[in-house]
Design a protein around this motif. Sequence first.
Motif, PDB file in Angstrom:
ATOM      1  N   TYR A 163       0.863  -1.176   0.000  1.00 26.43           N
ATOM      2  CA  TYR A 163       0.000   0.000   0.000  1.00 26.43           C
ATOM      3  C   TYR A 163       0.902   1.230   0.000  1.00 26.43           C
ATOM      4  CZ  TYR A 163      -3.332  -3.551   1.108  1.00 26.43           C
ATOM      5  OH  TYR A 163      -4.104  -4.697   1.052  1.00 26.43           O
ATOM      6  N   LEU A 164       0.684   2.122  -0.959  1.00 27.17           N
ATOM      7  CA  LEU A 164       1.597   3.246  -1.185  1.00 27.17           C
ATOM      8  C   LEU A 164       0.921   4.592  -1.004  1.00 27.17           C
ATOM      9  CD1 LEU A 164       3.093   1.926  -4.556  1.00 27.17           C
ATOM     10  CD2 LEU A 164       3.879   1.420  -2.249  1.00 27.17           C
ATOM     11  N   ASP A 165       1.739   5.592  -0.610  1.00 25.29           N
ATOM     12  CA  ASP A 165       1.259   6.971  -0.579  1.00 25.29           C
ATOM     13  C   ASP A 165       1.517   7.614  -1.948  1.00 25.29           C
ATOM     14  OD1 ASP A 165       3.967   7.732  -0.648  1.00 25.29           O
ATOM     15  OD2 ASP A 165       4.004   8.404   1.443  1.00 25.29           O
ATOM     16  N   ARG A 166       1.239   8.900  -2.057  1.00 26.23           N
ATOM     17  CA  ARG A 166       1.396   9.593  -3.354  1.00 26.23           C
ATOM     18  C   ARG A 166       2.827   9.590  -3.885  1.00 26.23           C
ATOM     19  NH1 ARG A 166      -2.948  12.364  -5.225  1.00 26.23           N
ATOM     20  NH2 ARG A 166      -4.633  12.668  -3.746  1.00 26.23           N
ATOM     21  N   SER A 167       3.812   9.520  -2.997  1.00 27.06           N
ATOM     22  CA  SER A 167       5.212   9.507  -3.441  1.00 27.06           C
ATOM     23  C   SER A 167       5.754   8.086  -3.563  1.00 27.06           C
ATOM     24  CB  SER A 167       6.083  10.344  -2.499  1.00 27.06           C
ATOM     25  OG  SER A 167       6.059   9.792  -1.206  1.00 27.06           O
ATOM     26  N   GLN A 168       4.858   7.127  -3.533  1.00 15.97           N
ATOM     27  CA  GLN A 168       5.150   5.701  -3.703  1.00 15.97           C
ATOM     28  C   GLN A 168       5.976   5.109  -2.562  1.00 15.97           C
ATOM     29  OE1 GLN A 168       6.530   5.654  -7.838  1.00 15.97           O
ATOM     30  NE2 GLN A 168       4.484   4.996  -8.427  1.00 15.97           N
ATOM     31  N   GLN A 169       5.864   5.727  -1.386  1.00 15.82           N
ATOM     32  CA  GLN A 169       6.440   5.156  -0.167  1.00 15.82           C
ATOM     33  C   GLN A 169       5.496   4.057   0.327  1.00 15.82           C
ATOM     34  OE1 GLN A 169       9.312   5.911   1.499  1.00 15.82           O
ATOM     35  NE2 GLN A 169       9.889   7.538   0.114  1.00 15.82           N
TER      36      GLN A 169
END
Length: 132
Positions: free
Chosen positions: A37-43
């Motif tokens: 599961y990723l945030d907008r910056s693909q973290q």
Amino acid sequence: MLFGAEKPPLRLADSEAAGALFAPLAGERVEVMAFAYLDRSQQVLGMRHARSAWRDRLSLPIRDIAADAIAFHAFAVVMAHNHPSGDPTPSRADREATDRLARALDVLGVRLLDHLVVAAKGTTSFRSLGFL
């Protein structure tokens, strides 16, 4: 199994990074699905693994995946599963399940970035094949 904030931050900038994260699945003797599961910056915000009781099939837990995406406030998901046969070619069932998941996540405003099939003979990306 669900992993969350206790893990150090990891960024999945491309399919290579995702392939490295999911590479250990190739050694599994039964099918295993994994979701990042990723945030907008693909973290990576968290992960879930689902293990099958069978060597050659899995049931896609769409409800659980959606619940995790909401809980993590995820912007995107990367999915992977292994083929214990060693052949990374996506099956028709793989494609159909991916389409169902992508549609379900889209309703929530979450993007399915990729689905990787990991096997002893390599890794196949649905995104690179044009399936996503």
